[in-house]
Enzyme design. Sequence first.
Site, PDB file in Angstrom:
ATOM      1  N   ASP A 143      70.083  59.187  55.286  1.00 26.27           N
ATOM      2  CA  ASP A 143      69.856  59.790  56.608  1.00 26.27           C
ATOM      3  C   ASP A 143      71.164  59.994  57.348  1.00 26.27           C
ATOM      4  O   ASP A 143      71.438  59.301  58.312  1.00 26.27           O
ATOM      5  CB  ASP A 143      68.906  58.843  57.395  1.00 26.27           C
ATOM      6  CG  ASP A 143      68.431  59.409  58.708  1.00 26.27           C
ATOM      7  OD1 ASP A 143      68.647  60.586  58.942  1.00 26.27           O
ATOM      8  OD2 ASP A 143      67.858  58.652  59.514  1.00 26.27           O
ATOM      9  N   GLU A 197      72.028  64.675  65.322  1.00 24.12           N
ATOM     10  CA  GLU A 197      70.600  64.872  65.020  1.00 24.12           C
ATOM     11  C   GLU A 197      69.765  63.754  65.614  1.00 24.12           C
ATOM     12  O   GLU A 197      68.683  63.972  66.161  1.00 24.12           O
ATOM     13  CB  GLU A 197      70.392  64.926  63.496  1.00 24.12           C
ATOM     14  CG  GLU A 197      68.972  65.301  63.078  1.00 24.12           C
ATOM     15  CD  GLU A 197      68.070  64.111  62.739  1.00 24.12           C
ATOM     16  OE1 GLU A 197      66.878  64.307  62.491  1.00 24.12           O
ATOM     17  OE2 GLU A 197      68.570  62.966  62.746  1.00 24.12           O
ATOM     18  N   GLU A 198      70.287  62.523  65.498  1.00 28.45           N
ATOM     19  CA  GLU A 198      69.497  61.351  65.895  1.00 28.45           C
ATOM     20  C   GLU A 198      69.366  61.244  67.417  1.00 28.45           C
ATOM     21  O   GLU A 198      70.269  61.615  68.159  1.00 28.45           O
ATOM     22  CB  GLU A 198      70.174  60.066  65.379  1.00 28.45           C
ATOM     23  CG  GLU A 198      70.354  60.024  63.867  1.00 28.45           C
ATOM     24  CD  GLU A 198      69.063  59.744  63.109  1.00 28.45           C
ATOM     25  OE1 GLU A 198      67.982  59.699  63.748  1.00 28.45           O
ATOM     26  OE2 GLU A 198      69.145  59.569  61.882  1.00 28.45           O
ATOM     27  N   ASP A 244      67.273  66.353  54.126  1.00 23.88           N
ATOM     28  CA  ASP A 244      67.219  65.178  54.990  1.00 23.88           C
ATOM     29  C   ASP A 244      66.455  64.051  54.281  1.00 23.88           C
ATOM     30  O   ASP A 244      65.488  64.316  53.561  1.00 23.88           O
ATOM     31  CB  ASP A 244      66.541  65.534  56.324  1.00 23.88           C
ATOM     32  CG  ASP A 244      66.923  64.583  57.459  1.00 23.88           C
ATOM     33  OD1 ASP A 244      67.694  63.630  57.222  1.00 23.88           O
ATOM     34  OD2 ASP A 244      66.442  64.790  58.588  1.00 23.88           O
ATOM     35  N   HIS A 357      65.311  54.470  58.921  1.00 24.73           N
ATOM     36  CA  HIS A 357      65.730  53.883  60.203  1.00 24.73           C
ATOM     37  C   HIS A 357      65.777  52.356  60.175  1.00 24.73           C
ATOM     38  O   HIS A 357      65.678  51.717  61.222  1.00 24.73           O
ATOM     39  CB  HIS A 357      64.867  54.406  61.358  1.00 24.73           C
ATOM     40  CG  HIS A 357      65.212  55.832  61.725  1.00 24.73           C
ATOM     41  ND1 HIS A 357      64.668  56.497  62.792  1.00 24.73           N
ATOM     42  CD2 HIS A 357      66.073  56.718  61.155  1.00 24.73           C
ATOM     43  CE1 HIS A 357      65.167  57.729  62.859  1.00 24.73           C
ATOM     44  NE2 HIS A 357      66.012  57.882  61.871  1.00 24.73           N
TER      45      HIS A 357
HETATM   46 ZN    ZN Z   1      67.243  59.572  61.147  1.00 21.90          ZN
END
Ligand code: ZN
Length: 416
Positions: A143, A197-198, A244, A357
């Site tokens: 990620d 992105e996060e 992703d 995550h």
């Molecule tokens: Zn992520």
Amino acid sequence: MKPTFSLILHALQGLLLVVVSRAYTVISDDALTSIPRPGEDFDIKNGKLLSPILQPRVPGSQGSTNVLKHFVDFFHNDLPQWKVSLQNSTSKTPVTGNKEIPFVNLIAARDPPWAKAGEVGYLTLVAHYDSKRTPEGFIGATDSAAPCAMLMHTARSLDEALTKKWAVMHQAGIKQEDYDLGLEEHKGIQIILLDGEEAFDQWTKKDSIYGSKSLAADMEATFHPALSTYHNAISSIHLFVLLDLLGEGTPTPKIPSYFKLTHWAYQNMATLEDRLRAQSLLLSSPNHPSRRSTSNSGRIRTNSQQLKRAEPKWFWDLDKSNDRWLGGLIEDDHLPFMARGVDVLHLIPNPFPTVWHKATDDGEHLDMDTVGDWTILVTAFAAEWLDLDGYMDVQTTKKRAANDQQAGNMVSKTEL
Ligand SMILES: [Zn+2]
Ligand SMILES: *[C@@H]1O[C@H](CO)[C@@H](O)[C@H](O)[C@H]1NC(C)=O
């Protein structure tokens, strides 16, 4: 009289060239076999491509700067013919008060050498390079450090073939005029590594995909010269392929076909996956010769004793007998592009990886066979889209592939 005559001449030349170079060709088995595996460049401790990305890289942090520099240096040193640009923006976030956090996207592109700006349609391969703020020390290997490394290797693996293809086309007399007459199309490749992105806090429309939102708006506002084939930078994107959360091996990643409009591209991926499996080119396959030669107890089985296990399928959604398309349900970097009419192929597993995550989404939890296999598959897809069959270096890369395969076998054996 004269203009008409020269127009006819151009048209005739154009027709010839159409025959020579326009057809979409399925990549050959030889070319497929010749795609190099990333090998030790993906070593998580000291591999040249992957290991520098495996550090926390929250936007605005030193880690982020380090990783961006790694990308820039890579293109500068290894792929000098790629045009690299950085697209910058800043934003406040819900957890950083009044401070403007910087977001830097990297765009690397390679065009046919004769092509004018606004005449090139791109296969655009995309991943985000930032990492999530929490949990503390989060690496984000799937990620999306691994996808970024995959795209670097893909770019490098296609570079020589692009040079060769364009040299041959140039010798065959391809000129800008052929394109102006609409008899040819320019195909180029673009790698986009996105920042931000996060979410900084909780994922919301506002607190997420900072880099992508800014880049899509910017590309929409970047106009090409009047009468160009593509009127602005965003319309130059023929297909936006977003990688992703890739790199976990178990459970097997399952990629749905999210969008009806790009199911054709999904089908091409699925077909290539099948062909790679049929040729034993995917090391993560339980039926790969390096795994099948040993039984669970470590005893060598004879050929007749070998049981073929069910071959996994990442692109399982090929037939799409239902008409349920999940596209849009997963929020990701493609949204600002899709909102502007860009076609998207989203390569993200559903369900997400088990390490998603979590602190365990680190280098040690990557399945390196799976990471390498994804790289080969994406490279094959790009090679096919760019019509590079016949330009891949079958000789030298075959040797390299054999070496890498050997290395892969050794790894698999120590694992067993
Ligand atoms: Zn992520
Ligand atoms: C964007 O940011 C990078 C890194 O901070 C910097 O090196 C670059 O000059 C900036 N580019 C522009 C166009 O401002």
